[in-house]
Enzyme design. Structure first.
Site, mmCIF file in Angstrom:
data_model
loop_
_atom_site.group_PDB
_atom_site.id
_atom_site.type_symbol
_atom_site.label_atom_id
_atom_site.label_comp_id
_atom_site.label_asym_id
_atom_site.label_seq_id
_atom_site.Cartn_x
_atom_site.Cartn_y
_atom_site.Cartn_z
ATOM 1 N N CYS A 81 0.710 -1.005 -0.019
ATOM 2 C CA CYS A 81 0.032 -0.075 -0.049
ATOM 3 C C CYS A 81 0.867 1.342 -0.180
ATOM 4 O O CYS A 81 1.933 1.158 -0.042
ATOM 5 C CB CYS A 81 -1.034 0.137 1.206
ATOM 6 S SG CYS A 81 -0.042 0.211 2.839
ATOM 7 N N CYS A 93 3.384 1.616 2.780
ATOM 8 C CA CYS A 93 4.559 0.643 2.496
ATOM 9 C C CYS A 93 5.527 1.622 1.671
ATOM 10 O O CYS A 93 6.780 1.720 1.932
ATOM 11 C CB CYS A 93 4.350 -0.529 1.693
ATOM 12 S SG CYS A 93 3.275 -1.741 2.697
ATOM 13 N N ASP A 99 8.526 26.626 -32.951
ATOM 14 C CA ASP A 99 9.569 27.097 -33.903
ATOM 15 C C ASP A 99 8.998 26.748 -35.253
ATOM 16 O O ASP A 99 7.900 26.141 -35.671
ATOM 17 C CB ASP A 99 11.042 26.149 -33.710
ATOM 18 C CG ASP A 99 11.758 26.526 -34.647
ATOM 19 O OD1 ASP A 99 12.149 27.682 -34.886
ATOM 20 O OD2 ASP A 99 12.322 25.557 -35.187
ATOM 21 N N ASP A 153 13.003 21.669 -32.749
ATOM 22 C CA ASP A 153 13.525 20.788 -33.240
ATOM 23 C C ASP A 153 15.227 20.899 -33.039
ATOM 24 O O ASP A 153 15.871 20.028 -33.529
ATOM 25 C CB ASP A 153 13.239 20.122 -34.411
ATOM 26 C CG ASP A 153 13.448 21.157 -35.538
ATOM 27 O OD1 ASP A 153 13.705 22.342 -35.166
ATOM 28 O OD2 ASP A 153 13.773 20.357 -36.711
ATOM 29 N N ASP A 193 16.866 25.871 -30.179
ATOM 30 C CA ASP A 193 15.514 25.879 -29.380
ATOM 31 C C ASP A 193 15.580 25.300 -27.970
ATOM 32 O O ASP A 193 14.641 25.448 -27.302
ATOM 33 C CB ASP A 193 14.289 24.921 -30.287
ATOM 34 C CG ASP A 193 14.021 25.348 -31.651
ATOM 35 O OD1 ASP A 193 13.804 26.580 -31.765
ATOM 36 O OD2 ASP A 193 13.945 24.748 -32.490
#
Length: 736
Positions: A23, A26, A427, A628, A632
């Site tokens: 649980c 724990c 971009d 990409d 960036d």
């Protein structure tokens, strides 16, 4: 050893497979045990994946970490690349099923008289037979609850097992006391069936939970299954099958039609179509020919190909994807921290409520049998297991189904934050556009030929990976060998502006109008023509030689076919779109108008993209940045959520929280959609986890809830949470 983005410089990150957690309490206890070790800076335990990620100093070894977990009452296995954790969900589910069947076989005779009583028949099994049936259920099949509960008590904490052990022991003990105290020949009121059935129901819940949790990790198993065990390697001109572990970078590998590609590499011979659907989510096979790249795990189509190995083992794209998904599933979403704080005090509070129920019914009502039974019902209904599973199972299912469709989510925090995104900044080049601009127009200055302009431009751009540089070199190659190509020396890139170099001993510049103005070159002769080209969506580069304007080159980068649909989908989701581009305002505005972008910032230098993102965030909205390129990366890091196109650079992908495995802008909307659906599941799961307790505990304390019904509700609270989570597996992206 797995790495973790939160690990500070100089720290190590160790991952442990933790066993016997039941649980949220724990998981919290394991975290506290690890955090108490000198040198440990952070510890995070995920109940659903049963993994612990520990950031620690180099002076703290993994054996010490594992020993602390064992001392806390759990099992621990250090996970490394050489010794990965064993996926034992199937074996565990089988073991749980055997325990359930045995408990059910022993409990059923105890339940039948109770069911018969509902039908009007009144008969009971002899007390000795009830004792004989209930005892093995209580102390053999239920021994796990005593062991785990005792470990919790030793650590001065509580967990689900302690609640179950106390509750069922109280019911069992009361039954024994009633039996022994009853006059000979009488039939006392016994509760053996309540204790036995509660244990049976808890075991049933653990079995169903183990089965369901296996399904939440299905994405990783499917990805791992893509790795072939052997490769057909060319050695001294002869094809030989070798274990994949023996293949090295540079080896030549033959892949026959229909086989899985065993390595990442470059095609040297042959043409084929490759099915990468399970890696990138791309539904259609893609063409691969000499010079093209292939990814390990993809399926070769109709042609025999010869591949030169570029990456093997842990360095392949597939291995990185698996690590990324595992990392995301092992992490904690911010909301889980609140849940952990609640779970830390939950069990002690329940014990107090049970004690108050016992004493209240005993002293005020005078019926100590009813007091014990009601206290048992409180202990049994209050299992915090569902609370611990609510968030991590949803994160696992969300990141898993996203990965199957080409969306890699690096951490749980990115998944949680993405649901609140209201502005997406793009971009332009390579993100909304194809990223492969073509040189469409050359405008020489008076007295200069087009060939001269192209030759000098090609000389400067040789060796550059910039998309405009490739367009110049392709145009020079297309025009034939008549284009002279002097070598450029001392080439220097000026971020956001262009290039400068020395050609035949004189200075040559290529780039923006600002670059030329900064070097004292007058662009007036071609200013009108440049303005006209920029207004129609062209990117204009200026060329100057020895302080004199030579001409300009106009490039056109076409919008990706999916970009317009991507922007429309985002608008339908209530998301505003922004373009941040280093290109001229005219080129950016033309692309934005075609795509349907709401707002444009151009031209913007690479260093200023992050500033623009900061200005948007300052308005109080959650912002995602999509890019990409290397330039960036700062903006991706500055945004609330960075989204990198998989076709981009490694730097961009590391700076982003989400990576799209194929250059399809529609996946941006899909990433936000899967985040929103996952967040919705987390809220639904937390509702179900809390509602069982908020409704059940008062009913049990009021004597309105039988322990058997409480046990059933407790067992199925976890099942309902995990079952609700599994509905996420049906999600499909709109980009499909």
């Amino acid at each position: 050893m797995p790495t973790d983005p939160s690990v500070a410089a100089g720290d190590l990150s160790t991952e442990l497979a933790i066993g016997e957690m039941t649980c949220a309490a724990c998981a919290g206890r394991v975290e506290r045990a690890l955090a108490a070790i000198p040198g440990v800076h952070a510890a995070s335990v995920n109940l659903a994946t049963e993994r612990a990620t520990v950031a620690h100093a180099a002076s703290t070894d993994s054996a010490t970490l594992a020993a602390a977990v064992v001392d806390a009452g759990y099992t621990a296995q250090v996970i490394t690349s050489e010794t990965p954790a064993v996926d034992d969900h199937a074996e565990r589910a089988s073991r749980e099923l055997r325990a359930v069947l045995a408990a059910a076989a022993l409990s059923l005779p105890l339940v039948v008289p109770m069911l018969a009583g509902l039908a009007g028949a009144h008969w009971m099994l002899p007390p000795w037979l009830q004792f004989a049936l209930a005892t093995p259920v209580q102390f053999v099949l239920g021994a796990r609850f005593y062991r785990a509960g005792w470990n919790a008590l030793r650590a001065r904490s509580g967990n689900m097992d302690l609640l179950v052990a106390l509750g069922t022991s109280a019911g069992y003990g009361l039954s024994v006391q009633q039996w022994l105290a009853a006059p000979a020949g009488s039939m006392p009121h016994l509760y053996f069936e309540a204790s036995a059935v509660v244990i049976t129901l808890v075991l049933l819940g653990k079995w169903l939970e183990a089965r369901a949790k296996r399904q939440t990790t299905e994405a990783i198993r499917l990805l791992a299954a893509l790795r072939p065990d052997v490769a057909r390697v060319v050695v001294d001109g002869v094809e030989r099958e070798q274990p994949i572990a023996n293949v090295r970078v540079g080896d030549l590998v033959v892949v026959l039609p229909g086989e899985r590609i065993p390595v990442d590499g470059e095609v040297l011979e042959g043409r084929t179509h490759v099915d990468e659907s399970l890696i990138t989510g791309e539904s259609l096979p893609v063409m691969r020919e000499p010079g093209g790249r292939v990814t390990g795990g993809a399926v070769n189509g109709e042609g025999r190909i010869l591949v030169r190995t570029l990456a093997v083992g842990a360095e392949t794209a597939l291995a990185r994807i698996i690590r990324l998904v595992e990392s995301a599933q092992a992490g904690k979403a911010p909301i889980q921290r609140l849940v952990d704080r609640v779970a830390a005090v939950f069990v002690p509070v329940v014990l107090v409520i049970a004690l108050v129920t016992l004493l209240g019914w005993g002293f005020l009502g005078g019926d100590w049998s009813a007091a014990v039974i009601n206290a048992v019902a409180v202990l049994v209904i209050a299992c915090p297991c569902a609370l611990g599973l609510a968030t991590p199972t949803a994160i696992m299912a969300g990141t898993g189904v996203a990965a199957q469709h080409g969306i890699l989510i690096k951490d749980a925090e990115a998944l949680e934050i993405a649901h609140a995104v209201r502005v997406v900044a793009f971009d332009k080049t390579g993100t909304l556009t194809e990223g492969r601009p073509r040189l469409v127009t050359i405008v020489p200055a008076p007295g200069v030929s087009e060939d001269r302009v192209l030759a000098l431009a090609a000389a400067l751009e040789r060796g550059s990976e910039h998309p405009l540089a490739r367009a110049v070199l392709e145009a020079a190659s297309t025009r034939g060998t008549g284009i002279p190509g002097s070598a450029a020396a001392d080439t220097r890139a000026i971020p956001g502006l262009g290039l400068e170099a020395s050609v035949d001993g004189t200075a040559v510049l290529i780039g923006t109008e600002r670059l030329l103005a900064g070097r004292g070159v007058d662009p007036a002769a071609l200013a009108d023509r440049a303005a006209g080209l920029a207004a129609t969506g062209h990117t204009v580069s200026w060329l100057a030689h020895d302080g004199r304007l030579l001409g300009l080159l106009a490039f056109r980068d076409e919008l990706r076919p999916q970009s317009t649909a991507a922007i429309a989908t985002l608008r339908a989701l209530g998301v505003r779109t922004v373009m941040i581009s280093g290109d001229g305002a005219g080129a950016a505005q033309a692309i934005a108008l075609e795509a349907g972008i709401d707002e444009v910032h151009a031209p913007v230098l690479p260093g200023d993209k992050a500033r623009v993102i900061g200005e948007i965030r300052a308005t109080g909205v959650t912002v995602a940045m999509v890019g990409d390129g290397i330039n960036d990366a700062p903006a991706l890091a500055a945004a609330d959520v960075g989204i990198a196109m998989g076709s981009g650079t490694e730097i961009a992908m590391h700076a982003a929280g989400i990576t799209l495995m194929r250059p399809d802008p529609r996946l941006v909307a899909d990433a936000l959609d899967v985040s929103r659906r996952t967040w919705r599941k987390i809220r639904e799961n937390l509702f179900w986890a809390f509602i069982y307790n908020l409704v059940g505990i008062p009913l049990a304390a009021a004597g309105l809830l039988n322990p058997v019904i409480a046990g059933a509700a407790m067992a199925f609270s976890s099942v309902s949470v995990v079952g609700n989570t599994l509905l996420l597996k049906r999600w499909r992206p709109s980009a499909r």
